[in-house]
Design a protein around this motif. Structure first.
Motif, PDB file in Angstrom:
ATOM      1  N   ALA A   1       0.708  -1.242   0.404  1.00  0.00           N
ATOM      2  CA  ALA A   1      -0.308   0.014   0.019  1.00  0.00           C
ATOM      3  C   ALA A   1       0.811   1.186  -0.211  1.00  0.00           C
ATOM      4  CB  ALA A   1      -1.004   0.248   1.015  1.00  0.00           C
ATOM      5  N   PRO A   2       0.961   2.476  -0.797  1.00  0.00           N
ATOM      6  CA  PRO A   2       1.201   3.840  -0.193  1.00  0.00           C
ATOM      7  C   PRO A   2       1.565   4.121   0.955  1.00  0.00           C
ATOM      8  CG  PRO A   2      -0.465   3.526  -1.946  1.00  0.00           C
ATOM      9  CD  PRO A   2      -0.613   2.766  -1.005  1.00  0.00           C
ATOM     10  N   VAL A   3       3.396   4.356   0.704  1.00  0.00           N
ATOM     11  CA  VAL A   3       3.617   4.758   2.528  1.00  0.00           C
ATOM     12  C   VAL A   3       4.706   6.382   2.429  1.00  0.00           C
ATOM     13  CG1 VAL A   3       5.502   2.781   2.472  1.00  0.00           C
ATOM     14  CG2 VAL A   3       4.902   3.759   4.211  1.00  0.00           C
ATOM     15  N   LYS A   4       3.951   6.915   2.948  1.00  0.00           N
ATOM     16  CA  LYS A   4       5.186   7.771   3.446  1.00  0.00           C
ATOM     17  C   LYS A   4       6.068   7.839   3.781  1.00  0.00           C
ATOM     18  CE  LYS A   4       5.285  13.032   3.523  1.00  0.00           C
ATOM     19  NZ  LYS A   4       4.516  13.826   4.069  1.00  0.00           N
ATOM     20  N   ALA A   5       7.438   7.860   3.264  1.00  0.00           N
ATOM     21  CA  ALA A   5       8.699   7.527   3.587  1.00  0.00           C
ATOM     22  C   ALA A   5      10.103   8.359   2.991  1.00  0.00           C
ATOM     23  CB  ALA A   5       9.129   6.180   3.104  1.00  0.00           C
TER      24      ALA A   5
END
Length: 171
Positions: free
Chosen positions: A86-90
């Motif tokens: 799933a999209p993740v802020k990293a």
């Protein structure tokens, strides 16, 4: 089905990395009770760490490597989109290159670390990615979305036609 290319901070990999590994960890500690009984408790979840590797090939290999390096040098976190997560802020926390002069390719490896407090549930992109061995009934249960809605929004012939990494629209 509709598998996406990996991208981060405006850079899209022309070919997805050959391997991607995601590591999830929790800190635990024991609670001690009378009569030497203990129970392990989760204290906190650590940010996910996403590592992988791949190869840039062809006449644009060097240019692609330079573009990826410029993204690595930027400050701050950005969204990581991957065909299996799933999209993740990293944060982009590590990058390594190795030049193969025989084939003219550039091998690379990377590491991303999830931004603290940016669980994938905080951001709604309108879709989810199929996990290993899932069918649409599993996805409906996991995302709290009606199976009829999922079937209406996607072009699956049966609820069992999905593969790991397929993009499944929920809105």
């Amino acid at each position: 089905m509709d598998s996406i290319k990996m991208s981060y901070g405006g850079f899209t990999f022309n070919a997805n990395p050959s391997s991607v590994k995601t590591e999830y960890k929790k800190n635990t500690a024991p609670s001690v009770f009378p009569f030497r009984r203990t129970k392990t408790n989760v204290i906190c979840k650590k940010p996910a760490v996403i590592r992988g590797s791949g190869k840039f090939c062809g006449k644009n290999a060097r240019a692609e490597a330079q573009m990826l390096l410029s993204v690595f040098k930027r400050e701050g976190a950005a969204y990581l989109f991957s065909p299996v997560l799933a999209p993740v802020k990293a944060y982009f926390t590590a990058l390594d290159f190795s030049v193969n002069s025989v084939s003219g390719s550039i091998d690379y490896s990377f590491e991303f670390t999830q931004e603290e407090g940016s669980g994938s549930g905080l951001y709604d992109f309108g879709y989810t990615l199929a996990e290993k061995n899932e069918n649409l009934f599993d996805v409906a249960d996991r995302t709290n979305t009606g199976i009829e809605r999922i079937i209406d929004l996607n072009s699956f012939k049966t609820p069992f036609d999905i593969r790991e990494g397929d993009r499944i629209w929920l809105k």
